[in-house]
Design an enzyme around this catalytic site. Structure first.
Site, PDB file in Angstrom:
ATOM      1  N   CYS A  68       0.824  -1.217   0.000  1.00  0.00           N
ATOM      2  CA  CYS A  68       0.000   0.000   0.000  1.00  0.00           C
ATOM      3  C   CYS A  68       0.851   1.257   0.000  1.00  0.00           C
ATOM      4  O   CYS A  68       0.413   2.309  -0.449  1.00  0.00           O
ATOM      5  CB  CYS A  68      -0.904   0.042   1.231  1.00  0.00           C
ATOM      6  SG  CYS A  68      -1.510  -1.551   1.772  1.00  0.00           S
ATOM      7  N   ASP A 100      -1.951  -2.576   7.884  1.00  0.00           N
ATOM      8  CA  ASP A 100      -3.029  -3.251   8.600  1.00  0.00           C
ATOM      9  C   ASP A 100      -3.021  -4.751   8.338  1.00  0.00           C
ATOM     10  O   ASP A 100      -3.277  -5.550   9.233  1.00  0.00           O
ATOM     11  CB  ASP A 100      -4.374  -2.639   8.204  1.00  0.00           C
ATOM     12  CG  ASP A 100      -4.634  -1.404   9.030  1.00  0.00           C
ATOM     13  OD1 ASP A 100      -3.962  -0.388   8.783  1.00  0.00           O
ATOM     14  OD2 ASP A 100      -5.459  -1.460   9.947  1.00  0.00           O
ATOM     15  N   CYS A 141      -2.304   3.278   2.901  1.00  0.00           N
ATOM     16  CA  CYS A 141      -2.984   2.221   3.662  1.00  0.00           C
ATOM     17  C   CYS A 141      -4.092   2.841   4.535  1.00  0.00           C
ATOM     18  O   CYS A 141      -4.205   4.057   4.652  1.00  0.00           O
ATOM     19  CB  CYS A 141      -1.944   1.492   4.507  1.00  0.00           C
ATOM     20  SG  CYS A 141      -2.464  -0.117   5.107  1.00  0.00           S
ATOM     21  N   ASP A 142      -4.868   1.971   5.170  1.00  0.00           N
ATOM     22  CA  ASP A 142      -6.133   2.368   5.824  1.00  0.00           C
ATOM     23  C   ASP A 142      -6.110   3.677   6.626  1.00  0.00           C
ATOM     24  O   ASP A 142      -6.887   4.592   6.375  1.00  0.00           O
ATOM     25  CB  ASP A 142      -6.565   1.279   6.800  1.00  0.00           C
ATOM     26  CG  ASP A 142      -6.895  -0.021   6.096  1.00  0.00           C
ATOM     27  OD1 ASP A 142      -6.610  -0.137   4.895  1.00  0.00           O
ATOM     28  OD2 ASP A 142      -7.418  -0.917   6.754  1.00  0.00           O
ATOM     29  N   CYS A 227      -5.211  -2.651  -0.575  1.00  0.00           N
ATOM     30  CA  CYS A 227      -6.075  -3.831  -0.727  1.00  0.00           C
ATOM     31  C   CYS A 227      -7.259  -3.498  -1.641  1.00  0.00           C
ATOM     32  O   CYS A 227      -7.886  -2.440  -1.512  1.00  0.00           O
ATOM     33  CB  CYS A 227      -6.566  -4.293   0.625  1.00  0.00           C
ATOM     34  SG  CYS A 227      -5.225  -4.818   1.693  1.00  0.00           S
ATOM     35  N   GLU A 480      -8.039  -4.319  15.009  1.00  0.00           N
ATOM     36  CA  GLU A 480      -9.003  -4.938  14.085  1.00  0.00           C
ATOM     37  C   GLU A 480      -9.011  -6.434  14.256  1.00  0.00           C
ATOM     38  O   GLU A 480      -7.992  -7.030  14.584  1.00  0.00           O
ATOM     39  CB  GLU A 480      -8.607  -4.619  12.640  1.00  0.00           C
ATOM     40  CG  GLU A 480      -8.925  -3.220  12.240  1.00  0.00           C
ATOM     41  CD  GLU A 480      -8.514  -2.922  10.810  1.00  0.00           C
ATOM     42  OE1 GLU A 480      -7.944  -3.818  10.148  1.00  0.00           O
ATOM     43  OE2 GLU A 480      -8.755  -1.805  10.366  1.00  0.00           O
ATOM     44  N   SER A 505     -11.650  -5.200  10.272  1.00  0.00           N
ATOM     45  CA  SER A 505     -11.058  -4.723   9.037  1.00  0.00           C
ATOM     46  C   SER A 505     -12.191  -4.435   8.068  1.00  0.00           C
ATOM     47  O   SER A 505     -13.268  -5.029   8.143  1.00  0.00           O
ATOM     48  CB  SER A 505     -10.163  -5.806   8.469  1.00  0.00           C
ATOM     49  OG  SER A 505     -10.024  -5.623   7.084  1.00  0.00           O
TER      50      SER A 505
HETATM   51 FE1  FES Z   1      -3.089  -1.479   3.428  1.00  0.00          FE
HETATM   52 FE2  FES Z   1      -5.102  -3.276   3.273  1.00  0.00          FE
HETATM   53  S1  FES Z   1      -3.208  -3.449   4.351  1.00  0.00           S
HETATM   54  S2  FES Z   1      -5.026  -1.251   2.513  1.00  0.00           S
END
Ligand code: FES
Length: 591
Positions: A68, A100, A141-142, A227, A480, A505
């Protein structure tokens, strides 16, 4: 101090916005020769640039160990080139995040949510301390996306976000089907319960379960990008684009696409427009733009984490947003997208049929999305997408408004004697709308994972698995719980609902309820429920309740003692001491 950090002197001698109104405190005349010497050393080309060019900070959440984030430095370099070519001064810097997916299910996950605060703190700190006049952030990432927006809201200088982009689709030759990161997580449960699927199209069925899982691990993530489903990263990027804070198409353009590089050049034009027209985050982060974020999240089936992050972004921006707003929007917005995790397709598929702007165009035309909001292009959202192609008539990813997957949103806000201050459920309707079962309690996710590992969760009778002491303070860090939810799906345990004061998640699905508030660590009822109590989750009445009387709950409360804090020093101890509850976004600067 206030003049330096929050300059309100927006007008130059010519009556136009003063583009370098922050950096001028350092660069005018010779007030700070030491600062100017440093800036010349760092790359300011001449006196003219020193005194007139606005300084643009370019903050990427780059680091190498995560798909990511691993390409974000290159995007930053491209942005710097384009910003410099337009006569501005560009300063690249970095902030950190964690993966994540990599931390999921292990103790590292406790560090994930608080990276949102680290990112916000970093962006605010560098922008204010270095007197930058504008800010471009490049998250992947998230937690990166809400962290960047919170940083922008705090410094309130012209800003925009470039999303690092979604990953391409993976493909398993062994299974002869597309695979992605969630295939791997769900394979964990299937591996344990011996239900790992062999190819079902007449391919080679001789593979052992170890060979199959090895193949999945090698091919689920084919390169850079976040992701691929409508998980948290894509949910946040999509919503932020619909709030006008990134360029049209940013959230659906894949990380590896040449269009992502072109976006970096366009961002330089946009940040100039933001400077010239004084488009600051407080003009973009409005109640209307948050409404758009909620609409997109409901229409596309986004992650429950979005609730936490939008609340945090709103608290930071001073916009009033509550859990009730989520339920109100969920009640009126149809769930349209056949996207993973509950559906079949990925963001890369949506890109092929026009991407997020084409969906925005559809929703604006239907009167569901507010096209009148201002964006970082200087135009409205409707103007940005008016020349974008409409969704093709033969596409199958975004359902027709007349025949949605569900006539209302999938995110439900629940309250009741189990969660008096609210809980967040993701209920697509595929799992039904109501679930009653006997409570089975785990005082940490690791205990549930161990039970799943041993194959100890029985099939048959309905069970509500309760994972507690995993909230913002109790976790600490509100980790998560994808590993458990994915393992339950993978094992085909259809008699299970999962409830936690932690999070899920964005890739989680099934009958899941999270963000239970108040959390167990501060004496919330989730800490008082016992094995065998009957728990009912009802998405029609928006309740989550247990068959325990008020008197009995009071008796149990008197017997309850707060758990000893295991973490007493370091970043998680600071986080646990400062963090607000999940119903207020779990932010660390709300006093
Ligand atoms: Fe980064 Fe899923 S681990 S978006």
């Amino acid at each position: 101090y206030l003049e330096f950090v929050r300059s309100s002197d927006a007008t130059g001698v010519d009556g136009k916005p003063m583009l370098n109104r922050y950096s001028t405190h350092l660069t005018r005349e010779h007030d700070f020769p030491g600062a100017q010497a440093m800036l010349f050393a760092a790359g300011v080309p001449d006196r003219q640039a020193m005194q007139t060019a606005p300084h643009v900070g370019i903050a990427s959440v780059w680091w190498e160990g995560n798909p990511c984030n691993m390409h974000l430095l290159d995007l930053g370099k491209e942005v710097k080139k384009a910003v410099t070519a337009r006569g501005l001064l560009a300063w690249q810097y970095n902030t950190v995040g964690v993966s994540d997916a990599i931390t999921m299910g292990n103790q590292g996950m406790r560090f994930s949510l608080q990276t949102r605060e680290i990112i916000a703190d970093s962006v605010e700190t560098v922008t204010c301390a270095q007197a930058h006049d504008a800010n471009i952030t490049i998250p992947g990432c998230d937690k990166n996306m809400p962290g960047c927006i919170m940083g922008m809201a705090r410094h309130n200088r012209p800003s925009l976000m470039i999303y690092g982009g979604t990953i391409d689709k993976g493909y398993s030759e062994t299974l002869r089907r597309p695979v992605n990161i969630v295939t791997c997580y769900e394979a964990f449960g299937a591996y344990r319960y011996n239900t790992l699927r062999q190819p079902d199209d007449g391919g080679d069925t001789s593979k052992t379960k170890d060979e199959i899982i090895d193949d999945l691990e090698r091919h689920a993530c084919p390169g850079a990008g976040a992701c691929g489903g409508m998980y948290t990263a894509n949910t946040m990027a999509t919503a932020i684009e619909s709030m006008g804070l990134s360029l049209p198409g940013s959230s659906s353009t894949p990380a590896s696409s040449p269009a992502k590089m072109r976006e970096c050049a366009k961002a330089a034009d946009a940040i100039k427009v933001c400077l010239e027209q004084d488009i600051t985050p407080n003009k973009l982060l409005t109640k209307q733009s948050f409404e758009n974020a909620l609409v997109m999240t409901m229409a596309l089936g986004g992650s429950t984490n979005a609730v936490l992050h939008f609340l945090a972004m709103a608290v930071t921006a001073g916009v009033e947003l509550t859990l009730d707003d989520f339920q109100r929007v969920s009640n009126k917005i149809p769930f349209l997208a056949d996207l993973a995790p509950s559906g079949k397709y990925l963001m890369a598929d949506l890109y092929e049929i026009g991407g997020v702007p084409s969906v925005q165009k559809l929703l604006i035309a239907a009167g569901l999305l507010d096209g009148s909001i201002l964006t970082v292009t200087g135009k409205t959202l409707a103007e940005n997408v008016e020349n974008w192609p409409s969704l093709p008539s033969d596409q199958v990813i975004i359902k027709d408004l007349k025949s949605p997957i569900k006539s209302s949103g999938h995110i439900q806000i629940l309250k009741g004697n189990f969660a008096p201050a609210g809980a967040v459920a993701k209920i697509t309707g595929k799992e039904g709308l109501k679930f009653t079962g006997k409570a089975m309690c785990f005082d940490k996710e690791v205990m549930l994972n161990e039970a799943l590992n041993r194959g100890d969760i029985p099939r048959g009778e309905n069970l509500v698995l309760i994972v507690r002491y995993e909230g913002p303070k109790g976790g600490p860090g509100m980790p998560e719980q994808l590993k458990a939810s994915a393992a339950i799906m993978g094992a085909g345990l259809t008699n299970i609902a999962l409830v936690t004061d932690g999070r899920y998640s964005g890739a989680s699905h099934g009958f899941i309820v999270g963000h239970v508030c108040p959390e167990a660590a501060v004496g919330g009822p989730i800490g008082l429920v016992k094995d065998g109590d009957e728990v009912t989750i009802d998405a029609e009445t928006n309740t989550i309740s247990m068959d325990v009387t008020d008197e009995e709950l009071e008796r149990r409360r008197k017997e309850w003692t707060p758990p000893r804090m295991v973490v007493t020093r370091g970043v998680l101890a600071k986080y646990a001491a400062l963090v607000s509850d999940a119903s207020h976004g779990a932010v660390t600067d709300l006093f």
